[in-house]
Design a protein around this motif. Structure first.
Motif, short mmCIF file in Angstrom:
data_model
loop_
_atom_site.label_atom_id
_atom_site.label_comp_id
_atom_site.label_asym_id
_atom_site.label_seq_id
_atom_site.Cartn_x
_atom_site.Cartn_y
_atom_site.Cartn_z
N GLU A 177 0.84 -1.19 0.00
CA GLU A 177 0.00 0.00 0.00
C GLU A 177 0.88 1.25 0.00
N GLY A 178 0.33 2.34 -0.52
CA GLY A 178 1.10 3.57 -0.65
C GLY A 178 1.66 4.08 0.65
N GLU A 179 0.89 3.96 1.74
CA GLU A 179 1.36 4.45 3.03
C GLU A 179 2.61 3.71 3.48
N ARG A 180 2.65 2.42 3.24
CA ARG A 180 3.83 1.64 3.63
C ARG A 180 5.00 1.96 2.71
N TYR A 181 4.73 2.08 1.43
CA TYR A 181 5.78 2.44 0.47
C TYR A 181 6.42 3.77 0.84
N LEU A 200 5.96 2.23 -7.27
CA LEU A 200 4.82 1.68 -6.56
C LEU A 200 3.76 1.15 -7.52
N ALA A 201 3.29 -0.08 -7.25
CA ALA A 201 2.14 -0.66 -7.97
C ALA A 201 1.37 -1.50 -6.96
N VAL A 202 0.39 -0.90 -6.32
CA VAL A 202 -0.33 -1.54 -5.22
C VAL A 202 -1.02 -2.82 -5.71
N TRP A 203 -0.76 -3.92 -5.03
CA TRP A 203 -1.21 -5.22 -5.50
C TRP A 203 -2.72 -5.32 -5.65
N LYS A 204 -3.47 -4.70 -4.73
CA LYS A 204 -4.94 -4.84 -4.80
C LYS A 204 -5.54 -4.17 -6.02
N GLU A 205 -4.78 -3.28 -6.67
CA GLU A 205 -5.30 -2.60 -7.85
C GLU A 205 -5.44 -3.55 -9.04
#
Length: 280
Positions: A177-181, A200-205
């Motif tokens: 998630e972006g916050e963790r990144y 960043l490429a959030v997995w859930k997307e």
């Protein structure tokens, strides 16, 4: 297979196929026993349970991350014990109830070991129940088989490989998630941030808000900013949800990418690594 996904309707229609092996991969990182308990309370008929910690990972050590890849021979023996052999006709379908996070781990592991006939149930267990698929509590009796692994060693990199890739300008993809990144929040690992240079490429997307995978054209759009011949290294927190992005990459029609198996949990455990705590 023509696609790494199968629908609940397809699974229902092929439930009695003797070459089919169904694997329940449900797991809860905060409550490791929950997935097994849920399996015992009800699962897709014929499904066998594989545990992220016990079956799909090696024991955690000082290095290697929170979910190191399982020892090849140990996983091969476990797969054989539940009837998954090296016969290419054997089709494995994996499901979970966590946006395919754990099912994708098994999908990637089987392909890494050379077994191509594996798919993830699109929509997970909820999709099965949505079409009226029944759940059973019986553990199936399946004749054992012999699984002969053919590991694709080039598909995996360690921290040393990441450092070499960094030096050469290789593309790194962070799946969290972006916050963790960005290092704004870190609920699991002891250090916040991301590997320097990672995108960043959030997995859930890769999925919609119901847990169904987005179309191949939408997966292509996710990765269209990267060169068509790119071979990125993909990581996450511990090498699990990165497999969702690896499947997304496959759905987009790209050549196999690489997995940093130890991921951020391995990277940040090394005091020699420079830690980035925000976007470049």
């Amino acid at each position: 297979m023509s696609s790494p996904l199968v629908s609940a309707e397809w699974l229902q229609a092929n439930l009695d196929d003797p070459t089919l092996r169904i694997i329940d991969c449900r797991f809860n990182l905060m409550r490791p026993q929950q997935g097994r308990e849920q399996y015992q309370q009800g699962h897709v008929p014929g499904a066998v349970y594989l545990d992220l910690d016990a079956d799909l990972s090696a024991p955690k050590g000082d290095r290697g991350g929170r979910h190191p890849l399982p020892a090849i021979e140990a996983l091969a023996a476990r797969l054989g014990a539940i009837g998954i052999g090296s016969d290419p006709a054997t089709l494995v379908v994996a499901y979970d109830d966590s946006f395919s996070a754990f099912a994708s781990r098994l999908w990637w592991l089987l392909r890494y070991l050379g077994h191509e006939q594996v798919a993830v149930l699109d929509g997970g267990l909820a999709a099965w129940q949505a079409i009226g698929g029944k759940l059973v509590t019986e553990t199936p009796t399946i004749a054992p088989a012999i699984f002969r692994p053919r590991p694709q060693s080039a598909w995996v990199v360690d921290s040393a490989g990441v450092k070499v890739a960094q030096a050469s300008g290789h593309i790194l993809i962070d799946s969290r998630e972006g916050e963790r990144y960005r290092g704004e929040r870190e609920p699991i690992d002891p250090v916040a941030g991301h590997i320097p240079g990672a995108q960043l490429a959030v997995w859930k997307e890769a999925l919609d808000d119901r847990g169904y995978w987005r179309s191949p054209s939408e997966q292509q759009q996710r990765w269209q900013h990267l060169p068509t011949d790119a071979n990125p290294i993909i990581y996450c927190g511990s090498g699990v949800t990165a497999c969702v992005n690896l499947l997304s990459w496959e759905l987009a029609g790209r050549s196999p990418a690489q997995l940093y198996a130890g991921s951020w949990s391995d990277w940040c455990s090394d005091p020699e690594n420079a830690i980035a705590t925000g976007a470049e």
